[in-house]
Design an enzyme around this catalytic site. Structure first.
Site, short mmCIF file in Angstrom:
data_model
loop_
_atom_site.label_atom_id
_atom_site.label_comp_id
_atom_site.label_asym_id
_atom_site.label_seq_id
_atom_site.Cartn_x
_atom_site.Cartn_y
_atom_site.Cartn_z
N VAL A 17 9.90 -14.17 20.95
CA VAL A 17 8.55 -14.06 21.49
C VAL A 17 8.10 -12.61 21.56
CG1 VAL A 17 7.08 -14.45 23.51
CG2 VAL A 17 8.67 -16.23 22.76
N TYR A 68 12.25 2.20 30.75
CA TYR A 68 11.30 1.91 31.82
C TYR A 68 10.48 3.13 32.22
CZ TYR A 68 13.14 -2.79 32.45
OH TYR A 68 13.49 -4.10 32.26
N GLY A 82 13.89 -13.01 29.13
CA GLY A 82 14.40 -14.16 29.86
C GLY A 82 15.16 -15.10 28.96
N ARG A 91 10.55 -26.42 31.00
CA ARG A 91 10.33 -25.02 31.37
C ARG A 91 10.83 -24.76 32.79
NH1 ARG A 91 5.65 -26.78 28.68
NH2 ARG A 91 5.32 -25.78 26.64
N ASN A 123 8.95 -17.99 30.45
CA ASN A 123 8.88 -19.29 31.12
C ASN A 123 9.95 -19.47 32.19
OD1 ASN A 123 6.64 -20.74 30.04
ND2 ASN A 123 7.72 -20.89 28.09
N PRO A 124 9.66 -20.27 33.22
CA PRO A 124 8.40 -20.96 33.49
C PRO A 124 7.34 -19.98 33.97
CG PRO A 124 9.93 -21.38 35.28
CD PRO A 124 10.68 -20.57 34.26
N VAL A 125 6.28 -19.82 33.21
CA VAL A 125 5.36 -18.71 33.40
C VAL A 125 4.68 -18.72 34.77
CG1 VAL A 125 3.38 -19.86 32.32
CG2 VAL A 125 3.54 -17.36 32.28
N SER A 146 0.34 -15.71 30.96
CA SER A 146 -0.35 -16.28 29.79
C SER A 146 -0.78 -17.72 30.04
CB SER A 146 0.56 -16.22 28.55
OG SER A 146 1.83 -16.79 28.82
N ASP A 151 -1.68 -23.64 25.39
CA ASP A 151 -1.90 -25.09 25.49
C ASP A 151 -3.36 -25.43 25.17
OD1 ASP A 151 0.73 -25.95 27.33
OD2 ASP A 151 -0.11 -23.99 27.79
N ARG A 154 -3.92 -25.26 21.54
CA ARG A 154 -3.37 -26.47 20.91
C ARG A 154 -4.33 -27.64 21.08
NH1 ARG A 154 2.64 -25.24 23.42
NH2 ARG A 154 3.51 -24.16 21.59
N HIS A 178 1.72 -24.64 33.23
CA HIS A 178 2.10 -24.59 31.81
C HIS A 178 3.39 -25.39 31.70
CE1 HIS A 178 2.97 -23.28 27.78
NE2 HIS A 178 4.01 -22.56 28.15
#
Length: 317
Positions: A17, A68, A82, A91, A123-125, A146, A151, A154, A178
């Site tokens: 991602v 950082y 993650g 998720r 996730n889980p966002v 996000s 979704d 989609r 989400h």
């Protein structure tokens, strides 16, 4: 954004991602500086090198692996780090593993003078957006996820295919979590201003409602599981979603997007992050938009919030 370079972004996490997001942002021309951070520094360097070799075909920018310390003057920090979702996992199954990862990441960010926007993609966002907000101490308008932007894309794609129209002419939202409790807000959906039911009845017949709409909503909800089953991960769609959100911020577009942000009162929902349409600009989430929902959709939104609340209460912040 105080002391922030609006043209500088940082991506934390260089897996499928994160690297896809970096590639999409490289092509967008939105930024002139893009920093990649990963627990495996070599991976970040490799991705930065690979993506930067496409710059002669795009627009000039710096892409490099950093630390950082590089986040202090960034306008947007995008967290994709993650544990990824595996076949058979929801998720929400990822909660405790990724919350622990986030404690480390947000801890690093909190020690820097970061005054930009924190965009959560992992996730889980919704849970991780809430976690990032609680741990970072940043204002709620500058910490959001996000959410259901992908979704919603989609949903527009599938509705466009079904109706035989350009998906960009379809205006509809997936709201809530989400995840498995998300809802398709068909009651407010339209095709270039024509209510969806009217458009569908004239062009497709009554068969579109409600059976076909339920089928499309289920397809949207489950398509990620199908993609994961076939290729182990999803990353191109979310990368384009991240690009779209960054575009709204960098260009201060005041775009209405279903990002995941803290809710305070809408439909009686409080102290939980989930997706509702929101105006997004250079200062992050300006405000939620109260779109008309029917009684069934309002109850579904509350159920989605309750689902997330039940997870949050078991997290040790």
């Amino acid at each position: 954004m105080i002391n922030s370079n609006i043209r500088k972004a940082v991506i934390i996490g260089c897996g499928f991602v994160g690297s896809a997001c970096a590639f999409a942002l490289m092509q967008s021309g939105l930024f002139n500086e893009l920093v990649l951070i990963d627990a495996n520094h070599d991976r970040a360097e490799g991705e930065a090198l690979d993506i930067s070799h496409g710059l002669p075909f795009s627009k000039p920018m710096q892409i490099y692996a950093g630390t950082y310390d590089d986040i202090s003057d960034a306008s947007i920090v995008i967290i994709t780090a993650g544990t990824g979702q595996k076949e058979g996992e929801t998720r929400l199954d990822l909660v405790h593993k990724n919350v622990e990862i986030f404690k480390s990441i947000i801890g690093q960010i909190s020690t820097r003078s970061f005054n930009g926007i924190l965009l959560i993609v992992s996730n889980p966002v919704d849970i991780l957006t809430y976690t990032a907000l609680k741990l970072s101490g940043l204002p709620s308008n500058r910490v959001f996820g996000s959410g259901t932007v992908l979704d919603t894309a989609r949903l527009k794609h599938l509705l466009g295919e079904h109706l035989g129209v350009d998906a960009r002419s379809v205006h509809a939202f997936i709201l809530g979590e989400h995840g498995d409790s998300e809802i398709a807000a068909f009651s407010s959906a339209n095709v270039s201003g024509i209510p969806l039911r009217c458009f569908c009845k004239k062009n497709c017949g009554d068969i579109c409602h409600p059976k076909k709409m339920d089928e499309i909503a289920d397809d949207v909800k489950n398509i990620a599981y199908e993609i994961i089953k076939k290729k182990n991960a999803t990353y191109y769609g979310i990368a384009m979603s991240v690009k779209r959100i960054c575009e709204a911020v960098v260009l201060d577009q005041k775009s209405i997007l279903p990002v995941s942000c803290i809710q305070n009162g809408l439909y009686g929902i409080n102290d939980v992050a989930l997706s509702m349409p929101a105006i997004v600009g250079e200062n992050g989430v300006e405000r939620n938009i109260d779109i008309p929902l029917n009684d069934e959709e309002q109850e579904a939104i509350k159920h989605s919030a309750d689902t997330l609340h039940s997870i949050i209460k078991d997290i040790d912040f």
